[in-house]
Design an enzyme around this catalytic site. Structure first.
Site, mmCIF file in Angstrom:
data_model
loop_
_atom_site.group_PDB
_atom_site.id
_atom_site.type_symbol
_atom_site.label_atom_id
_atom_site.label_comp_id
_atom_site.label_asym_id
_atom_site.label_seq_id
_atom_site.Cartn_x
_atom_site.Cartn_y
_atom_site.Cartn_z
ATOM 1 N N GLY A 14 0.990 -1.044 -0.114
ATOM 2 C CA GLY A 14 -0.219 0.286 -0.065
ATOM 3 C C GLY A 14 0.835 0.885 0.007
ATOM 4 O O GLY A 14 0.374 2.573 0.246
ATOM 5 N N HIS A 15 2.250 1.107 -0.645
ATOM 6 C CA HIS A 15 2.865 2.514 -0.496
ATOM 7 C C HIS A 15 2.670 3.728 -1.332
ATOM 8 O O HIS A 15 3.143 4.918 -1.284
ATOM 9 C CB HIS A 15 4.275 1.821 -1.222
ATOM 10 C CG HIS A 15 4.446 1.150 -2.538
ATOM 11 N ND1 HIS A 15 3.771 0.638 -3.120
ATOM 12 C CD2 HIS A 15 5.281 2.145 -3.491
ATOM 13 C CE1 HIS A 15 3.788 0.772 -4.605
ATOM 14 N NE2 HIS A 15 4.679 1.820 -5.025
ATOM 15 N N ARG A 16 1.803 3.394 -2.015
ATOM 16 C CA ARG A 16 1.429 4.788 -2.918
ATOM 17 C C ARG A 16 -0.310 5.508 -2.476
ATOM 18 O O ARG A 16 -0.562 6.359 -2.342
ATOM 19 C CB ARG A 16 0.368 4.281 -4.535
ATOM 20 C CG ARG A 16 1.245 3.820 -5.053
ATOM 21 C CD ARG A 16 2.810 4.664 -5.211
ATOM 22 N NE ARG A 16 2.292 5.325 -6.533
ATOM 23 C CZ ARG A 16 1.971 5.300 -8.320
ATOM 24 N NH1 ARG A 16 2.380 3.648 -8.547
ATOM 25 N NH2 ARG A 16 2.057 5.806 -9.058
ATOM 26 N N GLY A 17 -1.040 4.653 -1.289
ATOM 27 C CA GLY A 17 -2.088 5.742 -0.690
ATOM 28 C C GLY A 17 -1.299 7.019 0.221
ATOM 29 O O GLY A 17 0.535 6.895 0.195
ATOM 30 N N TYR A 140 -15.541 -2.989 8.209
ATOM 31 C CA TYR A 140 -14.618 -2.283 7.983
ATOM 32 C C TYR A 140 -13.538 -2.767 8.975
ATOM 33 O O TYR A 140 -12.529 -3.675 9.733
ATOM 34 C CB TYR A 140 -14.438 -0.343 7.992
ATOM 35 C CG TYR A 140 -12.689 -0.537 8.009
ATOM 36 C CD1 TYR A 140 -12.343 -0.049 9.172
ATOM 37 C CD2 TYR A 140 -11.407 -0.507 6.607
ATOM 38 C CE1 TYR A 140 -10.752 0.835 9.136
ATOM 39 C CE2 TYR A 140 -10.918 -0.268 6.778
ATOM 40 C CZ TYR A 140 -9.922 0.883 7.463
ATOM 41 O OH TYR A 140 -8.632 1.422 7.541
ATOM 42 N N PRO A 167 -4.055 2.364 14.771
ATOM 43 C CA PRO A 167 -4.047 4.255 14.789
ATOM 44 C C PRO A 167 -5.186 4.382 15.079
ATOM 45 O O PRO A 167 -6.040 4.277 14.391
ATOM 46 C CB PRO A 167 -3.056 4.326 13.556
ATOM 47 C CG PRO A 167 -3.715 3.727 13.137
ATOM 48 C CD PRO A 167 -4.005 2.256 13.426
ATOM 49 N N ARG A 217 -13.345 13.981 18.377
ATOM 50 C CA ARG A 217 -12.011 12.518 17.743
ATOM 51 C C ARG A 217 -11.029 12.895 17.404
ATOM 52 O O ARG A 217 -10.659 14.159 18.007
ATOM 53 C CB ARG A 217 -12.053 12.667 16.181
ATOM 54 C CG ARG A 217 -13.664 12.108 15.726
ATOM 55 C CD ARG A 217 -14.089 10.430 15.283
ATOM 56 N NE ARG A 217 -14.939 10.102 15.359
ATOM 57 C CZ ARG A 217 -16.221 9.645 15.413
ATOM 58 N NH1 ARG A 217 -16.304 10.084 17.223
ATOM 59 N NH2 ARG A 217 -17.370 9.272 14.767
HETATM 60 O O1 GFB Z 1 -14.057 10.569 9.814
HETATM 61 P P1 GFB Z 1 -14.914 10.483 9.827
HETATM 62 O O2 GFB Z 1 -15.592 9.829 8.294
HETATM 63 O O3 GFB Z 1 -15.704 9.278 10.189
HETATM 64 O O4 GFB Z 1 -16.375 11.568 10.629
HETATM 65 P P2 GFB Z 1 -15.650 8.418 11.466
HETATM 66 C C1 GFB Z 1 -16.110 11.735 11.722
HETATM 67 C C2 GFB Z 1 -17.374 12.432 12.292
HETATM 68 O O5 GFB Z 1 -17.640 14.121 11.620
HETATM 69 C C3 GFB Z 1 -19.056 11.943 12.149
HETATM 70 C C4 GFB Z 1 -18.481 13.836 11.436
HETATM 71 O O6 GFB Z 1 -19.327 12.687 13.035
HETATM 72 C C5 GFB Z 1 -19.090 12.815 11.023
HETATM 73 O O7 GFB Z 1 -20.850 12.747 10.561
HETATM 74 N N1 GFB Z 1 -18.615 15.100 9.911
HETATM 75 C C6 GFB Z 1 -18.466 16.602 9.194
HETATM 76 C C7 GFB Z 1 -18.094 14.553 8.518
HETATM 77 N N2 GFB Z 1 -18.734 16.745 8.490
HETATM 78 C C8 GFB Z 1 -18.098 15.750 7.465
HETATM 79 C C9 GFB Z 1 -17.639 15.508 6.565
HETATM 80 O O8 GFB Z 1 -17.757 16.319 5.902
HETATM 81 N N3 GFB Z 1 -17.587 14.570 6.307
HETATM 82 C C10 GFB Z 1 -17.301 13.354 6.898
HETATM 83 N N4 GFB Z 1 -17.099 12.916 6.604
HETATM 84 N N5 GFB Z 1 -17.283 13.692 8.043
HETATM 85 C C11 GFB Z 1 -14.681 6.243 10.642
HETATM 86 C C12 GFB Z 1 -14.121 4.840 9.822
HETATM 87 O O9 GFB Z 1 -15.057 6.511 11.641
HETATM 88 O O10 GFB Z 1 -13.279 6.307 11.403
HETATM 89 C C13 GFB Z 1 -13.335 4.122 8.767
HETATM 90 O O11 GFB Z 1 -15.610 4.857 9.200
HETATM 91 C C14 GFB Z 1 -11.714 4.880 9.467
HETATM 92 O O12 GFB Z 1 -13.875 3.269 8.719
HETATM 93 C C15 GFB Z 1 -11.887 5.375 9.770
HETATM 94 O O13 GFB Z 1 -11.957 3.385 11.003
HETATM 95 C C16 GFB Z 1 -10.532 6.143 11.233
HETATM 96 O O14 GFB Z 1 -14.280 8.898 12.415
HETATM 97 O O15 GFB Z 1 -16.446 8.290 12.271
#
Ligand code: GFB
Length: 328
Positions: A14-17, A140, A167, A217
């Site tokens: 996965g060296h390109r990600g 996932y 991570p 987060r």
């Molecule tokens: O980063 P995210 O998509 O994934 O969403 P998770 C984190 C939080 O940000 C959620 C909010 O509460 C989303 O509702 N959010 C607000 C947004 N605005 C946005 C936006 O514009 N885009 C996105 N994407 N979120 C992931 C897992 O969960 O974490 C993966 O689904 C993986 O599998 C990753 O484990 C590390 O942090 O919720």
């Protein structure tokens, strides 16, 4: 004394990600000159025969398994078969081939979404499988749990030196900025950037924030993860066994913030001061997933990129490479 010699052959799957690219350049900068990589066009890791043949030919000493199908909360919820199927297939192919060809150490990269939705915060490694998963990313998560268990099983049954790094949410240069599939940090960076001066009267247009903005987060800059990968790869087995008998190590920064506060920080970095609109049709996901980093602390590693610094570096990368293409 470190486990890896400088001419050790290290395969970065996965060296390109975003993650694999950071690991590759970090290993190069640390003096490792014998790195091996294949693009997904050159080698489909979901194909166990092609993967085994690659391992037979290349005979890597060490493997970092960073190849995966990844995405944000919406992508996970929309494409469950891809997220569980592709990741299980990649893990089976690579971890089995590593066992069959006698790789010295395999480092598997998981994700903190594997821990239960209501796990104690911060989440210790042994909270794994102690409760139900967050529904949006259960697919996932199950795949990543299976990958970790496969490493643990090969260690228990055959004594293989395989271990899992877990991570927290990652971000940085090379991230996915597609608004449908991206994680929150790159998505909000791009939204704020594109909203600057975009209102009809030339002021900053609103930015749509998914969900309530109350979930919290933790964000780890991808170069810090790359340093943690090198650090753990070099640790002698007896040090690993001491802190992680179950072969799993969390990697985090030890603090988190609400999505709302992340938005405010991104607005400050980008220079956007338009309104924030909540799109409640989108899921919040798990309320919090701060990781307990005491095992890696005990080994002597901590992350050192402050969130604002990491966001500024990521925004610089975005403007140089992505915004221009998108605007063109
Ligand atoms: O980063 P995210 O998509 O994934 O969403 P998770 C984190 C939080 O940000 C959620 C909010 O509460 C989303 O509702 N959010 C607000 C947004 N605005 C946005 C936006 O514009 N885009 C996105 N994407 N979120 C992931 C897992 O969960 O974490 C993966 O689904 C993986 O599998 C990753 O484990 C590390 O942090 O919720």
């Amino acid at each position: 004394m470190r486990l890896t010699s400088e001419n050790a052959k290290i395969y970065v799957a996965g060296h390109r990600g975003m993650v694999g690219r950071a690991i590759w350049s970090h290993l190069e900068n640390a003096g490792y000159t014998n790195l091996v990589g294949r693009t997904s066009e050159e080698l489909d890791l979901r194909d166990p025969h092609a993967t085994r043949q690659f391992f037979e030919e290349e005979q890597p000493d060490f493997v970092v398994l960073a190849a995966a199908r990844v995405g944000g909360i919406l992508a996970n919820d929309r494409y469950p078969a891809d997220f569980i199927g592709d990741n299980l297939a990649i893990e089976q192919s690579v971890i089995n081939a590593a066992h069959e060809t006698g790789v010295k150490r395999l480092l598997f990269l998981g994700s903190t979404c594997i821990y239960p939705k209501q796990a104690p915060q911060p989440m210790p490694e042994d909270s794994l499988l102690t409760g139900p998963l967050e529904p949006t990313n259960q697919w996932y998560a199950v795949a990543k749990i299976a990958g970790h268990k496969l490493c643990e099983a090969y260690h228990r049954q055959h004594g293989d030196d395989m271990l899992t790094l877990m991570p927290t949410n990652l971000y940085g240069p090379g991230d996915d900025f597609d608004l449908e599939t991206a994680h929150v940090l790159p998505a909000l960076l791009r939204k704020a950037h594109e909203a600057k001066g975009a209102a009809p009267d030339g002021s900053d247009a609103p930015v749509a924030l998914w969900g309530s903005g109350t979930p919290k987060r933790e964000f780890l800059y991808v170069d810090d993860l790359a340093d943690a990968v090198r650090f753990v790869l070099e640790r002698p087995e007896e040090e690993i066994r001491e802190v992680a008998p179950d072969r799993i190590l969390n990697v985090g920064v030890g603090e988190d913030l609400s999505i709302k506060d992340l938005m405010a920080l991104i607005q400050d970095v980008v220079g956007h001061d338009g309104p924030i609109q909540h799109d409640r049709s989108k899921p919040d996901g798990t309320p919090r997933k701060l990781v307990d980093t005491s095992r890696l602390d005990a080994l002597g590693w901590t992350a050192d990129t402050p969130l604002r610094t990491g966001i500024e570096k990521t925004y610089d990368w975005f403007r140089e490479r992505v915004a221009l293409n998108v605007e063109r």
